[in-house]
Design an enzyme around this catalytic site. Structure first.
Site, PDB file in Angstrom:
ATOM      1  N   GLU A  11       0.766  -1.201  -0.047  1.00 44.32           N
ATOM      2  CA  GLU A  11       0.007  -0.056  -0.008  1.00 44.32           C
ATOM      3  C   GLU A  11       0.788   1.343  -0.044  1.00 44.32           C
ATOM      4  OE1 GLU A  11      -2.386  -3.189   1.862  1.00 44.32           O
ATOM      5  OE2 GLU A  11      -0.495  -2.732   2.107  1.00 44.32           O
ATOM      6  N   HIS A  65       2.644  -8.877   2.402  1.00 48.21           N
ATOM      7  CA  HIS A  65       1.356  -7.984   1.716  1.00 48.21           C
ATOM      8  C   HIS A  65       0.397  -9.017   1.607  1.00 48.21           C
ATOM      9  CE1 HIS A  65      -1.506  -5.608   0.104  1.00 48.21           C
ATOM     10  NE2 HIS A  65      -1.465  -6.345  -0.900  1.00 48.21           N
ATOM     11  N   HIS A 109       2.511   1.362   5.242  1.00 47.14           N
ATOM     12  CA  HIS A 109       1.460   2.430   5.229  1.00 47.14           C
ATOM     13  C   HIS A 109       1.030   2.927   6.522  1.00 47.14           C
ATOM     14  CE1 HIS A 109      -1.252  -0.729   6.557  1.00 47.14           C
ATOM     15  NE2 HIS A 109      -0.521  -1.465   5.646  1.00 47.14           N
ATOM     16  N   HIS A 121      -4.622   1.335   7.311  1.00 45.65           N
ATOM     17  CA  HIS A 121      -5.259   0.284   8.192  1.00 45.65           C
ATOM     18  C   HIS A 121      -4.179  -0.411   8.846  1.00 45.65           C
ATOM     19  CE1 HIS A 121      -3.336  -2.046   4.778  1.00 45.65           C
ATOM     20  NE2 HIS A 121      -3.527  -2.964   5.471  1.00 45.65           N
TER      21      HIS A 121
END
Length: 279
Positions: A11, A65, A109, A121
């Protein structure tokens, strides 16, 4: 001998700004996701090459990820070793296999609840609203750093958007912060091009290794009081089944652990239990 650990998310990569770029499923074309896999390899290789050129002897890359099989082995710098697949220890898998001198977080992120972070998130956008350790919000970088710190491994660089950089500065102030895009909102960013991002990451890695002796493991003194707010009350119902986990409020649980290893292990277990309660 200098060994480095590289945990790579998606992200936070330059050129990524929308959820359809980082996953696919029924009704979602995977073209953007496959392009993002190339972006992921590019930033990973920039970090690996800079680390080896700056004197590192070994670099281990953990694909961190989603389903954790995004990096194509054939796209990775052949001098690196790749950890890939469905892993019990998720974004920190392999950290206890040996001694590492430092960790690089690429493509990371901001945490859940950040007002502008790109695809912000904390581990699961489907379940987690916020995670706090000793009352302080912790994003993925910080939670991962807690386990690494327990094993004496400092996080020496974190790359992603400016929202992430601000969060990292508060908890891991010694770590180099490489900003590859400016967060404009959950699904928009002003981003560097891949070549510019690769150059920025390489410069950051060199700076980090120049200061390696000054880096600190993130190891807050125990006991650690951990709280998780979930998206739905039923998720807290399921999470509280685990011994030692207490339900409080409408959708939250808390637990206490003696150290960072226990905090991270229990968080993973609680979050995975909560996901089974997802409608």
């Amino acid at each position: 001998m200098t060994r480095l650990y590289v945990s790579v998310d998606m992200e936070g990569l330059a050129g990524v700004a929308h959820a359809n770029q980082v996953s696919f499923g029924p009704g979602v074309d995977r073209t953007d996701y496959d392009r993002a896999r190339g972006l992921m390899a590019g930033e990973t290789n920039a970090a690996v090459a800079a680390a080896l050129e700056a004197g590192a002897d070994e670099v281990v890359v953990n694909d961190s990820h989603w389903q954790m099989r995004n990096l194509r082995a054939e796209d990775l710098d052949p001098r690196a070793r790749l950890v890939i697949g469905d892993k019990p220890f998720s974004m920190t898998q392999g950290i206890d296999d040996g001694t590492f001198d430092g960790a690089l977080f690429i493509g990371y992120h901001a945490g859940a609840n950040h007002p502008t972070g790109v695809i912000a998130h904390t581990y699961s956008s489907a379940t987690v609203l916020e995670v706090r350790v000793n009352g302080t919000p912790h994003n993925e970088a910080a939670l991962n750093a807690i386990r690494l710190g327990h094993h004496g491994v400092p996080v020496i660089l974190v790359a992603g958007d400016d929202a992430l950089a601000g969060e990292v500065e508060a908890l891991l102030p010694w770590a180099e912060r490489v900003v590859v895009k400016r967060a404009l909102g959950y699904s928009s960013a002003a981003t560097l091009t891949p070549p510019a991002a690769h150059a920025a990451i390489a410069d950051g890695v060199r700076r980090a290794l120049d200061r390696l002796a000054q880096m600190q493991p993130y190891a807050p003194a125990g006991p650690l009081a951990c709280e998780i707010d979930f998206r739905l009350p039923v998720m807290a119902d399921y999470a509280a089944v685990l011994p030692g986990v207490e339900r409080f409020g409408g959708r939250s649980v808390r637990f206490e652990t003696p150290d960072g290893e226990g905090c991270y292990r229990t968080f993973l277990a609680v979050q995975r239990l909560a996901a089974t309660g997802s409608p």
